[in-house]
Design a protein around this motif. Structure first.
Motif, mmCIF file in Angstrom:
data_model
loop_
_atom_site.group_PDB
_atom_site.id
_atom_site.type_symbol
_atom_site.label_atom_id
_atom_site.label_comp_id
_atom_site.label_asym_id
_atom_site.label_seq_id
_atom_site.Cartn_x
_atom_site.Cartn_y
_atom_site.Cartn_z
ATOM 1 N N ASP A 191 -12.024 -7.588 4.905
ATOM 2 C CA ASP A 191 -11.114 -6.453 4.789
ATOM 3 C C ASP A 191 -9.781 -6.899 4.190
ATOM 4 O O ASP A 191 -9.244 -7.957 4.535
ATOM 5 N N ALA A 192 -9.247 -6.063 3.292
ATOM 6 C CA ALA A 192 -7.904 -6.289 2.735
ATOM 7 C C ALA A 192 -7.728 -7.705 2.203
ATOM 8 O O ALA A 192 -6.694 -8.338 2.411
ATOM 9 N N ALA A 193 -8.730 -8.202 1.487
ATOM 10 C CA ALA A 193 -8.722 -9.608 1.053
ATOM 11 C C ALA A 193 -7.527 -9.947 0.162
ATOM 12 O O ALA A 193 -7.060 -11.081 0.158
ATOM 13 N N GLN A 194 -7.016 -8.973 -0.562
ATOM 14 C CA GLN A 194 -5.901 -9.248 -1.471
ATOM 15 C C GLN A 194 -4.563 -9.302 -0.747
ATOM 16 O O GLN A 194 -3.562 -9.760 -1.325
ATOM 17 N N HIS A 195 -4.511 -8.835 0.504
ATOM 18 C CA HIS A 195 -3.227 -8.645 1.184
ATOM 19 C C HIS A 195 -2.846 -9.775 2.131
ATOM 20 O O HIS A 195 -1.862 -9.650 2.855
ATOM 21 N N ILE A 196 -3.594 -10.877 2.135
ATOM 22 C CA ILE A 196 -3.197 -12.001 2.987
ATOM 23 C C ILE A 196 -1.766 -12.424 2.641
ATOM 24 O O ILE A 196 -0.931 -12.659 3.509
ATOM 25 N N TYR A 197 -1.474 -12.484 1.332
ATOM 26 C CA TYR A 197 -0.111 -12.786 0.892
ATOM 27 C C TYR A 197 0.493 -11.673 0.029
ATOM 28 O O TYR A 197 1.683 -11.691 -0.243
ATOM 29 N N ASP A 198 -0.300 -10.744 -0.387
ATOM 30 C CA ASP A 198 0.168 -9.623 -1.202
ATOM 31 C C ASP A 198 0.591 -8.512 -0.240
ATOM 32 O O ASP A 198 -0.141 -7.559 0.006
ATOM 33 N N ASP A 199 1.805 -8.640 0.313
ATOM 34 C CA ASP A 199 2.245 -7.759 1.397
ATOM 35 C C ASP A 199 3.171 -6.639 0.935
ATOM 36 O O ASP A 199 3.099 -5.522 1.433
ATOM 37 N N LEU A 200 4.068 -6.954 0.018
ATOM 38 C CA LEU A 200 5.092 -6.008 -0.417
ATOM 39 C C LEU A 200 4.760 -5.446 -1.796
ATOM 40 O O LEU A 200 4.008 -6.057 -2.564
ATOM 41 N N ARG A 201 5.342 -4.303 -2.114
ATOM 42 C CA ARG A 201 5.166 -3.735 -3.447
ATOM 43 C C ARG A 201 5.562 -4.758 -4.517
ATOM 44 O O ARG A 201 4.940 -4.847 -5.576
ATOM 45 N N THR A 202 6.581 -5.544 -4.226
ATOM 46 C CA THR A 202 7.049 -6.551 -5.188
ATOM 47 C C THR A 202 6.103 -7.743 -5.325
ATOM 48 O O THR A 202 6.246 -8.539 -6.248
ATOM 49 N N VAL A 235 0.816 -1.215 0.000
ATOM 50 C CA VAL A 235 0.000 0.000 0.000
ATOM 51 C C VAL A 235 0.847 1.261 0.000
ATOM 52 O O VAL A 235 0.318 2.370 0.110
ATOM 53 N N GLY A 236 2.172 1.105 -0.101
ATOM 54 C CA GLY A 236 3.031 2.267 -0.311
ATOM 55 C C GLY A 236 3.828 2.769 0.861
ATOM 56 O O GLY A 236 4.675 3.647 0.699
ATOM 57 N N GLY A 237 3.611 2.242 2.053
ATOM 58 C CA GLY A 237 4.365 2.674 3.226
ATOM 59 C C GLY A 237 5.469 1.691 3.557
ATOM 60 O O GLY A 237 5.732 0.737 2.815
ATOM 61 N N PRO A 238 6.141 1.891 4.696
ATOM 62 C CA PRO A 238 7.160 0.924 5.113
ATOM 63 C C PRO A 238 6.530 -0.420 5.446
ATOM 64 O O PRO A 238 5.467 -0.486 6.071
ATOM 65 N N ALA A 239 7.189 -1.484 5.023
ATOM 66 C CA ALA A 239 6.653 -2.824 5.262
ATOM 67 C C ALA A 239 7.087 -3.392 6.601
ATOM 68 O O ALA A 239 6.377 -4.210 7.187
ATOM 69 N N TRP A 240 8.273 -2.960 7.094
ATOM 70 C CA TRP A 240 8.842 -3.545 8.303
ATOM 71 C C TRP A 240 8.891 -2.514 9.419
ATOM 72 O O TRP A 240 9.224 -1.344 9.202
ATOM 73 N N HIS A 241 8.567 -2.967 10.622
ATOM 74 C CA HIS A 241 8.470 -2.071 11.779
ATOM 75 C C HIS A 241 9.200 -2.701 12.961
ATOM 76 O O HIS A 241 9.153 -3.925 13.161
ATOM 77 N N ARG A 242 9.834 -1.867 13.753
ATOM 78 C CA ARG A 242 10.624 -2.376 14.876
ATOM 79 C C ARG A 242 9.752 -2.554 16.112
ATOM 80 O O ARG A 242 9.035 -1.633 16.525
ATOM 81 N N ALA A 243 9.802 -3.741 16.685
ATOM 82 C CA ALA A 243 9.050 -4.048 17.899
ATOM 83 C C ALA A 243 9.846 -3.628 19.132
ATOM 84 O O ALA A 243 11.035 -3.308 19.059
ATOM 85 N N SER A 244 9.180 -3.678 20.277
ATOM 86 C CA SER A 244 9.827 -3.276 21.528
ATOM 87 C C SER A 244 10.987 -4.190 21.904
ATOM 88 O O SER A 244 11.867 -3.794 22.689
ATOM 89 N N ASN A 245 11.000 -5.409 21.344
ATOM 90 C CA ASN A 245 12.099 -6.335 21.644
ATOM 91 C C ASN A 245 13.268 -6.191 20.672
ATOM 92 O O ASN A 245 14.223 -6.966 20.714
ATOM 93 N N GLY A 246 13.166 -5.187 19.785
ATOM 94 C CA GLY A 246 14.231 -4.924 18.829
ATOM 95 C C GLY A 246 14.105 -5.666 17.513
ATOM 96 O O GLY A 246 14.799 -5.345 16.544
ATOM 97 N N ALA A 247 13.232 -6.659 17.437
ATOM 98 C CA ALA A 247 13.016 -7.403 16.190
ATOM 99 C C ALA A 247 12.099 -6.600 15.266
ATOM 100 O O ALA A 247 11.380 -5.691 15.697
ATOM 101 N N TYR A 248 12.117 -6.957 13.988
ATOM 102 C CA TYR A 248 11.274 -6.281 13.000
ATOM 103 C C TYR A 248 10.168 -7.220 12.530
ATOM 104 O O TYR A 248 10.415 -8.393 12.234
#
Length: 522
Positions: free
Chosen positions: A225-236, A171-184
């Motif tokens: 909701d977001a039916a296409q994005h179950i596996y369609d996660d990244l721009r690629t 959807v055009g934003g960042p795909a990966w986000h940092r959690a409180s434990n430092g993992a993404y």
């Protein structure tokens, strides 16, 4: 493809000529109303928070929807779609913390059961939002998943060595986000909405169980909701056949599992793509998907007052749907929803255009969706909060039950209210009731096979609709000037069944359409 469209065009012309050869009368012949239980197929989308408040806290609630079921019934709709009703830390509810709970601001599970029971008494089906592409980052599952040793860790998608942490989401934003434990972790939409891992059988089982839970509470189906994005996660992933195949495989599994609980469960998917060919693969696994391409085309055609190929496009789309779904398919056209600028704002507050857009939508087959307040001409532009404002029940904007969770964001006048429009037979509200009533009277408007009828005038749209019970020709004048349509030199005069406003004249194989008028012919 050109050969296919040529065949479709020939079918359309043949259908039109066969229709126009039906003996006719030189006067309007209204259709006798069929029994009230005849369904219109129309659904009404409701943001509960904004609809009607029964306990005085300023927030719409489930009891408020129940209190207004007679109003909803008066529209003639067949069902309602409730935006998320589950507990959530956000006002909109699209990040859920408990899939089998009710947002306490909206009421209780008992309130929900009462709403469903009262809706069903009135012949109104209830569809609820099913938001299962992602959870809230406040969900107990995600909190537990922060521990790599917890079984819930594999319920989400975590970055691995070599993962591109700068990847762009679908959807055009960042795909990966940092959690409180430092993992993404992956979150297609925002960091507050971590994506679930549907390669994990435990996740698939849990979400099927959630669906079954709500079916047992009496719901008739789900808006996915977001039916296409179950596996369609990244721009690629966009356009990736593997991601599409996995999406389709999951929704097939989901539908078959829910049908074991309710064989008549109805599933409508949000696949927000503008190419009709991107919607077609979902027509087997789901009952239908929202027709985003035609929504954009309807609005643009009304703004330009020109036929931009709506009939041709729909004929092609429906033929593809029919082939993919092996003959059993549906459609869910709409004008706008809770994520888009409201129709009246897209049409620059032009009431004549708004009335025309309503007529276009409600003379298409399938299950058209209306966004609450659309039937009044409510305005609203981004940000999202401003297109989800309080329903306007009263001429002065305030009164018992008015939701006040946010201030007004538009300058809609007193006429943009149920109170004023109820009393005006020529109001937009009463036009919506009339058009929805047509669908109850003429089954082809709901269930008919559509064939485009080519018309030389670019300001006129015409198509036939035919089912086992009826066959009609629908003609729309999209312009501000009267148009004369040649129905064919060899065609007999046909019978006018219905028209959106007076003044249509049918004589000698010619149809004169007043400005912005829709006519149903037989």
């Amino acid at each position: 493809m050109s050969k296919f469209r040529a065949v479709i065009r020939s079918i359309a012309i043949a259908a039109a000529l066969s229709l126009l050869s039906v003996p006719s009368f030189a006067r309007e012949n209204p259709v006798a109303a069929k029994p009230a239980q005849q369904a219109s197929g129309v659904y009404y989308e409701i943001f509960v928070r904004a609809f009607y408040d029964t306990n005085g806290d300023g927030i719409g609630d489930l009891n408020g929807v129940t209190a207004k079921l007679d109003y909803i019934k008066s529209l003639g709709v067949s069902g309602i779609w409730l935006m998320p009703i589950n507990p959530s830390p956000s006002y909109h509810g699209y990040d859920i913390t408990d899939y089998e709970g009710i947002n306490p601001q909206y009421g209780t599970l008992q309130d929900f059961k009462k709403l469903v029971a009262e809706a069903h008494k009135r012949g109104i089906k209830v569809v609820i939002d099913m938001v299962i592409n992602h959870t809230s980052d406040q969900h107990p599952w995600f909190k537990a998943a922060l521990d790599p040793k917890d079984p819930h860790h594999d319920w989400y998608l975590w970055a691995k060595p070599g993962t591109d942490l700068q990847a762009v989401s679908a959807v055009g934003g960042p795909a990966w986000h940092r959690a409180s434990n430092g993992a993404y972790y992956e979150g297609t939409f925002v960091s507050a909405m971590p994506d679930l891992n549907y390669d994990n059988p435990a996740v698939r089982k849990e979400m099927i169980d959630v669906g079954r839970f709500w079916l047992k509470q009496g719901v008739d189906g789900f808006r996915l909701d977001a039916a296409q994005h179950i596996y369609d996660d990244l721009r690629t992933d966009m356009g990736d056949p593997i991601a599409l195949q996995k999406n389709v495989r999951w929704w097939s599994e989901y539908r078959h599992a829910l049908e074991a609980t309710n064989p008549r469960v109805w599933l409508v998917g949000e696949v927000a793509r503008q190419n009709p060919d991107d919607l077609t693969p979902y027509m087997g696994p789901l009952n239908t998907v929202f027709n985003f391409p035609v929504a954009a085309q309807l609005i643009e055609s009304v703004n330009q007052e020109r036929n931009l190929g709506i009939g041709r496009g729909l004929e092609y789309t429906y033929a593809a749907y029919r082939a993919h779904a092996r003959g059993d398919f549906d459609d869910a056209p709409f004008l706008s929803n809770h994520d888009q600028q409201r129709v009246m704002s897209q049409l620059d507050d032009n009431m004549a255009h708004m009335r025309l857009a309503a007529a276009l939508l409600l003379t298409l087959p399938g299950h058209p969706f209306i966004y609450y307040g659309e039937e009044l001409g409510m305005q609203g532009s981004k940000p999202d909060e401003n297109i989800r404002g309080p329903m306007r029940w009263y001429h002065n904007g305030k009164g018992p039950g008015t939701a006040s969770w946010k201030d007004w964001s538009t300058n809609d006048d007193a006429a943009i209210s149920v109170e004023v429009q109820q009393a005006d037979p020529d109001s937009l509200l009463n036009l919506y009731r009339k058009l929805i009533g047509w669908r109850q009277q003429v089954s082809a408007l709901r269930d008919g096979v559509l064939h485009d009828v080519p018309v030389a005038d670019p300001h006129v749209l015409a198509y036939t609709l035919q089912d086992a019970q009826s066959r009609v020709l629908v003609a729309h004048n999209l312009s501000r000037e009267a148009r004369v349509v040649e129905l064919g030199a060899d065609a007999h005069v046909t019978m006018v069944l219905l028209q959106s406003q007076g003044g249509a004249v049918l004589a000698d194989g010619k149809l004169t359409l007043p400005p912005y008028t829709t006519v149903i012919l037989q």
